[in-house]
Design an enzyme around this catalytic site. Structure first.
Site, short mmCIF file in Angstrom:
data_model
loop_
_atom_site.label_atom_id
_atom_site.label_comp_id
_atom_site.label_asym_id
_atom_site.label_seq_id
_atom_site.Cartn_x
_atom_site.Cartn_y
_atom_site.Cartn_z
N LYS A 83 -9.63 14.07 -10.07
CA LYS A 83 -9.77 13.05 -9.02
C LYS A 83 -10.80 13.47 -7.98
N CYS A 174 7.34 10.17 3.74
CA CYS A 174 6.81 11.26 2.94
C CYS A 174 7.30 12.62 3.43
N MET A 175 6.88 13.02 4.62
CA MET A 175 7.15 14.37 5.09
C MET A 175 8.26 14.44 6.14
N MET A 342 8.49 15.25 -2.97
CA MET A 342 9.23 14.01 -2.73
C MET A 342 10.58 13.92 -3.44
N GLY A 379 2.00 15.90 1.12
CA GLY A 379 1.40 14.87 0.28
C GLY A 379 -0.03 14.54 0.63
N GLN A 380 -0.24 14.10 1.86
CA GLN A 380 -1.55 13.54 2.22
C GLN A 380 -2.44 14.60 2.86
N1 LIG Z 1 8.06 3.69 -4.88
C1 LIG Z 1 7.48 4.61 -4.12
N2 LIG Z 1 6.83 4.24 -3.00
C2 LIG Z 1 6.26 5.19 -2.22
C3 LIG Z 1 6.34 6.55 -2.56
C4 LIG Z 1 7.03 6.92 -3.75
O1 LIG Z 1 7.13 8.10 -4.12
N3 LIG Z 1 7.60 5.92 -4.48
N4 LIG Z 1 5.74 7.48 -1.75
C5 LIG Z 1 5.52 7.17 -0.35
C6 LIG Z 1 4.57 8.16 0.20
S1 LIG Z 1 5.04 9.80 0.07
C7 LIG Z 1 3.40 7.83 0.76
S2 LIG Z 1 2.46 9.04 1.51
C8 LIG Z 1 2.98 6.42 0.81
C9 LIG Z 1 1.48 6.23 0.68
O2 LIG Z 1 1.23 4.89 0.85
P1 LIG Z 1 -0.09 4.28 1.52
O3 LIG Z 1 -0.61 5.14 2.58
O4 LIG Z 1 0.29 2.91 1.93
O5 LIG Z 1 -1.05 4.20 0.24
P2 LIG Z 1 -2.61 4.49 0.10
O6 LIG Z 1 -3.05 3.84 -1.16
O7 LIG Z 1 -2.85 5.91 0.23
O8 LIG Z 1 -3.20 3.71 1.34
C10 LIG Z 1 -4.35 4.16 2.00
C11 LIG Z 1 -5.17 2.95 2.39
O9 LIG Z 1 -6.25 3.37 3.19
C12 LIG Z 1 -7.46 2.80 2.68
N5 LIG Z 1 -8.57 3.71 3.03
C13 LIG Z 1 -9.15 4.66 2.27
N6 LIG Z 1 -10.06 5.33 2.99
C14 LIG Z 1 -10.07 4.82 4.22
C15 LIG Z 1 -10.78 5.12 5.41
O10 LIG Z 1 -11.61 6.04 5.46
N7 LIG Z 1 -10.46 4.41 6.51
C16 LIG Z 1 -9.54 3.42 6.48
N8 LIG Z 1 -9.28 2.78 7.61
N9 LIG Z 1 -8.88 3.07 5.36
C17 LIG Z 1 -9.12 3.78 4.24
C18 LIG Z 1 -7.21 2.66 1.21
O11 LIG Z 1 -8.07 1.69 0.65
C19 LIG Z 1 -5.73 2.25 1.17
O12 LIG Z 1 -5.58 0.86 1.30
O13 LIG Z 1 3.64 5.68 -0.22
C20 LIG Z 1 5.03 5.74 -0.13
N10 LIG Z 1 5.59 4.81 -1.08
N1 LIG Z 2 -2.30 12.32 -8.36
C1 LIG Z 2 -1.74 12.13 -7.17
N2 LIG Z 2 -1.46 13.21 -6.39
C2 LIG Z 2 -0.86 13.02 -5.21
C3 LIG Z 2 -0.59 11.72 -4.71
C4 LIG Z 2 -0.95 10.61 -5.53
O1 LIG Z 2 -0.76 9.44 -5.15
N3 LIG Z 2 -1.50 10.86 -6.74
N4 LIG Z 2 0.02 11.55 -3.51
C5 LIG Z 2 0.21 12.68 -2.61
C6 LIG Z 2 1.39 12.45 -1.77
S1 LIG Z 2 1.22 11.50 -0.37
C7 LIG Z 2 2.59 13.03 -2.02
S2 LIG Z 2 3.89 12.77 -0.95
C8 LIG Z 2 2.77 13.97 -3.12
C9 LIG Z 2 4.06 13.75 -3.91
O2 LIG Z 2 4.17 14.74 -4.88
P1 LIG Z 2 5.47 14.85 -5.78
O3 LIG Z 2 6.67 14.76 -4.97
O4 LIG Z 2 5.32 16.05 -6.63
O5 LIG Z 2 5.33 13.55 -6.71
P2 LIG Z 2 6.32 12.42 -7.22
O6 LIG Z 2 5.79 12.07 -8.56
O7 LIG Z 2 6.44 11.33 -6.24
O8 LIG Z 2 7.79 13.05 -7.35
C10 LIG Z 2 8.05 14.34 -7.81
C11 LIG Z 2 9.22 14.43 -8.73
O9 LIG Z 2 10.45 14.12 -8.11
C12 LIG Z 2 11.34 13.95 -9.18
N5 LIG Z 2 12.67 13.47 -8.77
C13 LIG Z 2 13.19 12.23 -8.84
N6 LIG Z 2 14.47 12.23 -8.40
C14 LIG Z 2 14.78 13.50 -8.08
C15 LIG Z 2 15.96 14.15 -7.59
O10 LIG Z 2 16.99 13.56 -7.36
N7 LIG Z 2 15.88 15.50 -7.36
C16 LIG Z 2 14.75 16.21 -7.61
N8 LIG Z 2 14.77 17.52 -7.37
N9 LIG Z 2 13.64 15.62 -8.09
C17 LIG Z 2 13.65 14.29 -8.32
C18 LIG Z 2 10.59 13.02 -10.09
O11 LIG Z 2 11.09 13.09 -11.40
C19 LIG Z 2 9.17 13.54 -9.95
O12 LIG Z 2 8.77 14.30 -11.08
O13 LIG Z 2 1.69 13.88 -4.01
C20 LIG Z 2 0.41 13.97 -3.38
N10 LIG Z 2 -0.54 14.10 -4.46
S1 SF4 Z 3 -7.25 18.16 -2.70
FE1 SF4 Z 3 -5.84 17.49 -4.31
S2 SF4 Z 3 -6.86 15.73 -5.25
FE2 SF4 Z 3 -8.42 16.87 -4.12
S3 SF4 Z 3 -9.33 18.27 -5.59
FE3 SF4 Z 3 -7.70 19.39 -4.54
S4 SF4 Z 3 -5.92 19.11 -5.86
FE4 SF4 Z 3 -7.40 17.55 -6.47
MO LIG Z 4 3.22 11.14 0.69
#
Ligand SMILES: Nc1nc2c(c(=O)[nH]1)N[C@H]1C(S)=C(S)[C@@H](COP(=O)(O)OP(=O)(O)OC[C@H]3O[C@@H](n4cnc5c(=O)[nH]c(N)nc54)[C@H](O)[C@@H]3O)O[C@H]1N2
Ligand SMILES: Nc1nc2c(c(=O)[nH]1)N[C@H]1C(S)=C(S)[C@@H](COP(=O)(O)OP(=O)(O)OC[C@H]3O[C@@H](n4cnc5c(=O)[nH]c(N)nc54)[C@H](O)[C@@H]3O)O[C@H]1N2
Ligand code: SF4
Ligand SMILES: [Mo]
Length: 756
Positions: A83, A174-175, A342, A379-380
């Site tokens: 990515k 998230c956090m 997460m 995460g972010q």
């Molecule tokens: N079902 C489910 N839902 C989840 C989660 C999950 O595990 N399961 N995880 C949650 C978590 S941990 C997170 S962090 C959230 C993330 O959820 P979001 O933050 O809502 O998702 P993103 O796609 O990262 O949104 C970022 C937005 O910023 C825009 N963008 C990109 N670059 C820029 C920039 O430079 N400036 C501005 N102004 N905009 C920009 C992108 O186009 C995008 O629309 O989702 C949550 N939702």
């Molecule tokens: N490629 C990619 N990388 C990312 C992101 C992305 O959108 N794409 N988003 C970033 C962000 S904002 C975040 S928050 C992180 C999230 O990073 P992770 O938390 O590693 O990602 P997820 O896939 O949301 O969830 C992790 C695991 O939680 C497990 N899980 C489900 N239920 C349970 C439970 O009850 N107990 C336990 N122990 N595990 C369970 C799921 O099976 C899954 O494998 O990733 C970051 N990195």
């Molecule tokens: S910050 Fe995350 S998404 Fe970007 S290169 Fe490193 S591991 Fe890959």
């Molecule tokens: Mo996140």
């Protein structure tokens, strides 16, 4: 920055190796990010995506970004995942928001408008709302992807300038539970360890993190650690057989939501087999009951009796021996590092689950030595630096301060030049409550910046109603036109993206790195720090609320952090330009930064003459807390009507809502659309075969998704990714939240399936 051709090729080779290692085999594409142009210069920055926070170098030619490679001087040592190495096509994508857009009325289409009209409309709507309904009628919904300077300016403007604590952001989703865990156990947020601990750990306890897909470069470092020393042991606790679990010596695929029972049972084994470290916990910890009342070791031992391994094996539905093995590996290793994300945080017991990970480290003394540390993965890219450290949640103030604390409010009022009492003493609403307030009409005007809540909030049908309140005024600062949330925007402002502006990201290890401006934004796009400054001026706020540039905001933020436990005063812009990231605390310009917090001789906040090697100075008595948190099930457990667990997860190729990664053909091809993972046992029961269309139904909604039948999910569990805007899976999930962190339980609800 000058880089020789040889360095360039070496960097590219590493990128290619990493791309290959990520399993997609697109190394060739990663080599030439664009047309094969040789860059004239390399500009230092940070990857746009995950909280790993890899340093990058962006190759620029004729004012255009043409290449990217890993920064060899940052923690990632030149590596990037796929990515990250495919960011240039996103930056150069023609599909951008390049001008402000406005709806003349609800339901009308978005039309381009001038910046002046956009900003004056926005200011008059916000001003009218504050005058008529008070400051709590306006809100900021931010993001762990905003730059630190932007988050700092917005937080200051809303809490200090307008006098409302209606400031929250997606780190709440998230956090927030990790924040709650660190603060209740250690008194201060943020991990005490660092990424370099990976290189010394002899046992990894990875629970609820799919590191290989979500933090690929850190996963690489873990895998390399095991390669170098085959004695290293890896435990993965995740109900899914993820790519991460494939390098594990022990994979515990327990029933979702039973982590607390599992970790108490591990503690039972550790204590009953005398694998604990009494010298450590007697000196550095205390015991507390769930209600906060003090207890002692005997009380803890008695509490753990209900979590004997034979009982918990039944709760988790795993072999008892796995619990004993995990406990012994954890306690007996020379240095154990826990990593979680997460799977632990997105739970109604998220904070408690965090506490129990810390418990295991405190009873065994696996903390504060190289490789021994409880390390929450972030995460972010800037959830830590901007939102957590910056205090941009509704109950926080900058640098570890809290809204309910009168001393903290007074400090911030003095620093911001405000009259006493300006900052409200009550926390504002958390994310879910904030959108509910929008739906009720209590909040009238909201800025949504760099996040896409119309796709990522839980219980989306309900949230879409909230976003559709006809009396509301919603401003989105959004870079890409296909973001779902734009459907609900009354005004869209066009931001400069990623390296089209400069600013600081703080990644998961307390490391702050600067992204320098590499290229000009498209005409019509403005750096968000300027947009916020313009808005503050039009709202009639004093000049101190409008920063002329990001560097000025950074300098003020350094002063606000000075003398606190988050002190990074020594990180001047100049230093960040030269160095590839520095870890705080870093109180003075000659301080090298701190790898391990709370450790004498490393952390400048631990007095050099402190009698002990470690000092948890976040706690009034210097003692971290071993918590007796009882296990209970998920908010919605499976039953006769909805017999399956449903969870949601990420895939390696996409970033959240795919507004960015979806612009890259290679990434889109690798994962074009949503699917549902089903175990062969459950598939057979329902007469479903791989590729069949399956109706996934919960108490909230139903969606049809193609089946991926495999052994990834344990029987009784199904899983869906949430990147696909054509299939808004968050309509399926409920909005139950942890009572302490208010983080939603995205990881568990009850569902049923049938062939479509
Ligand atoms: N079902 C489910 N839902 C989840 C989660 C999950 O595990 N399961 N995880 C949650 C978590 S941990 C997170 S962090 C959230 C993330 O959820 P979001 O933050 O809502 O998702 P993103 O796609 O990262 O949104 C970022 C937005 O910023 C825009 N963008 C990109 N670059 C820029 C920039 O430079 N400036 C501005 N102004 N905009 C920009 C992108 O186009 C995008 O629309 O989702 C949550 N939702
Ligand atoms: N490629 C990619 N990388 C990312 C992101 C992305 O959108 N794409 N988003 C970033 C962000 S904002 C975040 S928050 C992180 C999230 O990073 P992770 O938390 O590693 O990602 P997820 O896939 O949301 O969830 C992790 C695991 O939680 C497990 N899980 C489900 N239920 C349970 C439970 O009850 N107990 C336990 N122990 N595990 C369970 C799921 O099976 C899954 O494998 O990733 C970051 N990195
Ligand atoms: S910050 Fe995350 S998404 Fe970007 S290169 Fe490193 S591991 Fe890959
Ligand atoms: Mo996140």
């Amino acid at each position: 920055m000058k880089t020789s051709r040889r360095d360039f090729l070496r960097g590219m080779a590493m990128t290619a190796a990493m791309a290959a290692a990520s399993g997609t085999g697109l190394a060739g594409r990663a080599l030439a990010a664009d047309d094969g142009n040789t860059p004239e210069k390399w500009v230092k920055g940070v990857c746009r995506y995950c909280g790993t926070g890899c340093g990058v170098l962006i190759g620029v030619r004729n004012g255009k970004a043409v290449a990217i490679k890993g920064d060899p001087n940052n923690h990632n040592a030149g590596l990037l995942c796929l990515k990250g190495s495919l960011l240039i096509p996103v930056l150069n994508s023609a599909e951008r928001v390049t001008t402000p857009m406005m709806r003349r009325s609800k339901g009308a289409p978005l039309e381009p408008v001038s910046w002046d009209e956009a900003m004056s409309t926005m200011a008059s709507r916000f001003r009218a709302s504050i005058d008529k309904y008070g400051p709590d009628s306006v809100a900021w919904y931010g993001s762990g992807q905003c730059l630190t300077e932007e988050t700092y300016a917005a937080n200051k403007m809303f809490k200090g300038g307008f006098g409302t604590n209606n400031v929250d952001g997606n780190p709440r989703l998230c956090m927030a539970s990790a924040v709650g865990g660190y603060t209740t156990t250690f008194g201060k947020d943020e991990p005490m360890g660092c990424y370099a601990d990976i290189d010394s750990a002899t046992c990894f306890f990875i629970i609820g993190s799919n590191t290989s897909e979500a933090h690929p470069v850190l996963f690489r470092r873990i895998a390399r650690r095991k390669q170098v020393d085959p004695g290293v042991r890896i435990i993965v606790a995740d109900p899914r057989r993820t790519n991460t679990s494939r390098i594990a010596d022990l994979h515990i695929a327990f029933r979702p939501g039973t982590d607390l029972a599992l970790m108490h049972a591990m503690a039972w084994v550790i204590i009953n087999e005398e694998l604990d470290d009494p010298r450590f916990w007697q000196r550095h910890a205390c015991f507390k009951l769930a209600d906060g009342k003090p207890s002692d070791f005997e009380g803890y031992k008695a509490f753990l009796e209900q979590y004997r391994p034979d009982i918990v094996a039944g709760i988790c539905r795993i072999p008892e021996e796995q619990i004993r093995t995990a406990a012994r590996l954890f306690a007996e290793s020379a240095a154990t590092m826990s990593l979680w994300c997460m799977g632990i945080n997105q739970r109604i017991q998220g904070v408690f689950a965090n506490n129990l990970i810390h418990n295991l480290h405190l009873i065994t003394g696996q903390i504060g030595r190289p490789g021994a540390t409880p390390f929450s993965l972030t995460g972010q890219p800037n959830a830590c630096g901007g939102v957590r450290d910056g205090g941009a949640l509704s109950h926080l103030l900058p640098a570890g301060r809290a809204i309910p604390n009168p001393k903290h409010r007074a400090e911030m009022e003095a620093l911001w030049g405000l009259p006493p009492g300006r900052i409200k003493d009550k926390p504002g609403p958390h994310t879910v409550a904030m959108f509910e307030a929008l739906g009720r009409g209590d909040i009238k005007c909201m800025i949504i910046c760099e996040t896409n809540p119309a796709q990522t909030l839980p219980n989306l049908n309900k949230m879409h109603k909230c976003l559709s309140n006809p009396d509301s005024f919603i401003v989105c600062i959004e870079a890409f036109p296909d973001a779902e949330t734009l459907k609900y925007a009354d005004l869209v402002l066009a931001p400069a993206f990623w390296c089209e502006r400069d600013g600081v990201y703080g990644c998961g290890e307390r490391r702050y790195s600067l992204t320098e401006k590499a290229v000009e934004p498209p005409a019509g796009c403005r750096p968000t720090i300027e947009t916020l400054g313009d808005f503050a001026q039009r709202m009639g706020l004093p000049a101190s609320f409008s920063f002329p540039n990001a560097a000025a905001a950074w300098d003020e933020w350094r002063k606000v952090a000075r003398g606190t436990t988050y002190d990074f005063y020594g990180m001047t812009r100049e230093r960040l330009r030269k160095e590839s990231g520095i870890l705080w605390p870093c109180p003075s310009e000659d301080h090298p930064g701190t790898l391990r917090r709370f450790v004498r001789g490393e952390d400048p906040l631990v007095p050099a003459d402190h009698p002990h090697r470690m000092f948890f100075y976040g706690m009034p008595d210097g003692r971290a807390v071993i918590w007796m948190r009882p296990y209970k099930g998920a908010a919605e457990e499976p039953d006769a009507d909805y017999p399956l667990y449903l969870t949601s997860m990420r895939v390696i190729d996409h970033w959240h809502t795919a507004t960015m990664t979806g612009k890259v053909p290679e990434l889109r091809r690798a994962n074009p659309a949503a699917f549902v993972e089903i175990n062969p046992e459950d598939a057979e029961k329902a007469g479903i075969r791989h590729g069949d269309n399956v109706v996934v139904e919960t108490r909230r909604d139903a969606l049809t998704l193609p089946a991926r039948v495999s052994d990834v999910c344990r029987p009784g569990l199904i899983a869906v990714p949430f990147f696909d805007k054509e299939k808004l899976v968050n309509k399926l999930f409920l909005d139950a939240t942890d009572p302490a962190s208010r983080e939603p339980e995205y990881k568990i609800c009850a569902a049923r399936i049938r062939k479509a």
